[in-house]
Design an enzyme around this catalytic site. Structure first.
Site, PDB file in Angstrom:
ATOM      1  N   GLU A  10      -6.052  -7.587  -1.359  1.00 56.30           N
ATOM      2  CA  GLU A  10      -6.404  -7.876   0.029  1.00 56.30           C
ATOM      3  C   GLU A  10      -7.919  -7.841   0.180  1.00 56.30           C
ATOM      4  OE1 GLU A  10      -4.523  -5.311   2.869  1.00 56.30           O
ATOM      5  OE2 GLU A  10      -2.526  -5.512   1.969  1.00 56.30           O
ATOM      6  N   GLU A  17       0.815  -1.217   0.000  1.00 52.80           N
ATOM      7  CA  GLU A  17       0.000   0.000   0.000  1.00 52.80           C
ATOM      8  C   GLU A  17       0.849   1.268   0.000  1.00 52.80           C
ATOM      9  OE1 GLU A  17      -3.938  -1.785   2.271  1.00 52.80           O
ATOM     10  OE2 GLU A  17      -2.482  -0.637   3.435  1.00 52.80           O
TER      11      GLU A  17
END
Length: 681
Positions: free
Chosen positions: A538, A472
């Site tokens: 995710e 991320e």
């Protein structure tokens, strides 16, 4: 036998400690030394030795002093051992291999301090020449003074992702400061966490032998036509001349496999697929990367991802013999032959993987590590990978907040057909988006040395499928550019992507576009635009284990959640401090209109009822998750990764099996939903 002792309790220097007259005696009543396991971190050994109770049980972790409160001296430790050399190993050079020490260390051997160029960094492997320091006859004494990470940080009262983010300044696993799914690790993983080995060689030393393979367009055409395929491979190895003389030698490479046609025979039939020899000349003290010319292997046995075919592997054996006929060193590894492509799919915007000319719909899992205290023997790691394969998954992501997998993990992925997403040690939570700085870690040169070491280790495994700069988040501009160049130079057959939400992952632009991570109405997963992008790195949910596990964690006195009806008629859970400590997440979400999936089967009155009904909810939830993404294969999605498939401790969320390897119903749901032949497909 290995021993450890707190450094402040030892009043000897390292040179004194490793002299025969001062060797420690752990049996002395007042001895500060205790037996230890190596590999084994400081905290793992303290728990194993009974100094502290198991931090995974109850609230025991809160009774262990955190380094952020008591300082680094509490977890600065000596590691000590004595050993003798084997008489049957007469070669002149001895190398000490240190495969993983967190974080910095000093090395002493037989009364002398050993100079180490790279004495810090969690992920570096070191190979140190100790030939002149060893005693050929009698005992040798070795000691390591191991210190914690420089920036161990503190844990805020509210916890959080990566604590106060200080640990991200170092090149280490960031989850040691805690996350929303794991408690902080009190020593921040300090200690010897991977193997320590002695290697005996001649003047030339071989390291990291590898093979990389591909198929030419004509080979792919033969594959589609059902004809025998010729695989293309290149072979390389790192060669060190440890002497002060130029050496000419013959390097031999042999590729072989066991013929399975004779598997029922009492004898083993080995087929030699390739035999090469090359004469090399290495200058004094020189280190070279030697590469054989590309070779063809006829009738290639192709490696496929799990669920698409078999995973045959070849044995690669290299030896080097000097021109005088003296054996110097040998090494071996295993490799597979396959063609790998990765690109952003125009139809979906998601990253697509193509193996041997066939598109792979990625159904995978996010993998932290097998154990938060880094107790990760080969057999345990292999079981992790095997359970992912049993669930019919085909990819494991080495999440960048941990990133502490060694060769046994990659070898197991080769064996079971699990493609590996290799991620470097950057997270958005600690490296500039949720806290910390985008310029972390502070030592860029150390980061790159660790990155190069990882690529050299992983590039020979057929399962290695892509390199990703961070979780991320991207590395800073300098590191991102250097990583891209490094991988192009050392492993040009695989792609590098700057971060887990870029270039075909998430929205492809770096916006937070993964998740959700909580319970959902199972029907929502099947909606065409439940997830609006092509590849979700995710997506996760609940994970209450079996009652036997819950009782082992929290005991029989643990309370069942209270179910309170909200104004909209849905139930809200009020949970105990024990469930909260072990990161339980509720099975309903009244705010988002999601009915409690456990209470659908009745309000549980006992822990047995709670866990039994939770398994029903787990099954429905994870089956819907997988089927929902799969039914929109290629039209909307190219893949997804479950967050998470396992826990590195006795946590109560996001898992297909618990830390003790007891499967949840979610594992069988994923296995069913990922079966190669499915009604939705």
């Amino acid at each position: 036998m290995w021993m450890i002792a707190k450094a402040r309790d030892i009043f000897l220097s390292g040179c004194e400690l490793t002299s025969p007259s001062h060797a420690p005696d752990p049996l002395h009543p007042q001895s500060p030394w205790m037996p230890a396991q190596v590999p084994g971190t400081v905290l793992a050994n303290l728990v194993g030795g009974g100094v502290y109770a198991d931090p995974y049980i109850g609230f025991n972790s809160m009774k262990i002093p955190d380094i952020g409160e008591v300082g680094p001296q509490e977890y600065t430790y000596w590691y000590f051992c004595s050993f003798e050399l084997h008489e049957e190993m007469p070669l002149p050079y001895w190398w000490l291999q240190l495969d993983g020490i967190n974080y910095s260390f000093e090395l002493f051997l037989n009364g002398k301090k050993v100079g180490v160029a790279d004495d810090r960094g969690m992920f570096l492997r070191r190979c140190i020449d100790v030939s002149d320091l060893l005693e050929a006859d009698g005992s040798n004494f070795m000691a390591l003074l191991v210190r914690p990470p420089d920036h161990y940080g503190t844990i805020p009262p509210t916890g959080g992702q990566g604590g106060d983010h200080e640990l991200a300044k170092d090149v280490a696993s960031q989850f040691f400061q805690g996350w929303d799914w794991v408690i902080p690790v009190a020593d921040r993983g300090t200690g010897v966490w991977s193997d320590i080995l002695l290697k005996n060689t001649g003047r030339l030393v071989l390291q990291d032998a590898y093979a990389q393979s591909w198929l030419e367009p004509g080979d792919l055409g033969d594959l589609k036509a059902g004809k025998p395929v010729t695989g293309q491979s290149k072979f390389g190895v790192n060669i060190t001349n440890a002497s002060d003389e130029e050496i000419t030698a013959v390097l031999t490479l042999q590729v072989q496999h066991t013929d399975t046609a004779f598997a029922d025979s009492d004898e083993e039939f080995v087929v030699i697929d390739l035999l090469l020899k090359d004469t090399i000349t290495i200058a004094p003290r020189q280190v070279v990367d030697f590469l054989f010319p590309p070779q063809s292997i006829s009738n290639a046995r192709l490696w496929w991802p799990n669920g698409m075919g078999e995973q045959p592997l070849y044995d690669l054996v290299m030896t080097v013999v000097t021109e005088e006929g003296d054996f110097s060193d040998g090494c071996q590894s295993r490799f597979g032959i396959r063609n790998l492509e990765s690109f952003v799919d125009k139809a979906t915007g998601g990253r697509k993987f193509r193996v041997n000319g066939s598109d792979v719909f990625v159904r995978g899992g996010n993998y932290i590590c097998s154990d938060a205290l880094l107790r990760q023997p080969r057999e345990r790691v292999r079981s992790d990978v095997q359970l992912h394969a049993h669930a019919n998954l085909n990819m494991m992501r080495c999440w960048g907040g941990a990133g502490c997998q060694r060769k046994p993990f990659y070898d197991a992925c080769d064996e079971f057909g699990i493609m590996v997403w290799v991620e470097f040690w950057i997270t958005g939570d600690d490296d500039g988006r949720g806290g910390g700085s985008a310029d972390f870690p502070l030592d860029h040169e150390l980061f790159m040395r660790c990155a190069e070491d990882l690529v050299r280790s992983a590039r020979g495994n057929v399962s290695t499928s892509i390199y990703v700069g961070g979780n991320e988040q991207t590395p800073c501009k300098e590191l991102d550019g250097r990583l891209r160049s490094l991988i192009a130079e050392l492993d040009g057959g695989r792609d590098y992507v700057c971060g887990s939400l870029w270039e075909g992952f998430g929205d492809g632009k770096g916006n937070f576009s993964d998740g959700p991570y909580t319970i959902q109405d199972p029907r929502s997963f099947y909606a065409k635009k439940f997830y609006p992008y092509g590849f979700n790195p995710e997506v996760g949910s609940v994970g209450l284990p079996l009652v036997t596990t819950l009782l082992a964690i929290l005991g029989e006195e643990e309370a069942v959640p209270s179910y309170i009806k909200m104004p909209n008629g849905l139930l809200m859970e009020e949970i105990s401090s024990g469930l909260e400590h072990h990161t339980y997440i509720p099975y309903g979400n009244p705010e988002l209109g999601v009915a409690n999936q456990v209470a659908l089967y009745g309000i549980p009155q006992t822990l047995e009822e709670l866990c039994e009904q939770a398994q029903l909810a787990n099954f429905v939830q994870y089956r819907a998750l997988v089927e929902g993404f799969s039914m929109h294969m290629w039209t909307d999605h190219t893949g997804f990764l479950i967050w998470k498939t396992q826990n590195p401790w006795m946590g109560l969320r996001g898992q297909l099996y618990d830390w003790s390897f007891s499967p949840l119903a979610s594992l069988f749901a994923v296995r069913l939903a990922c079966q190669p032949l499915h009604v939705f497909l």
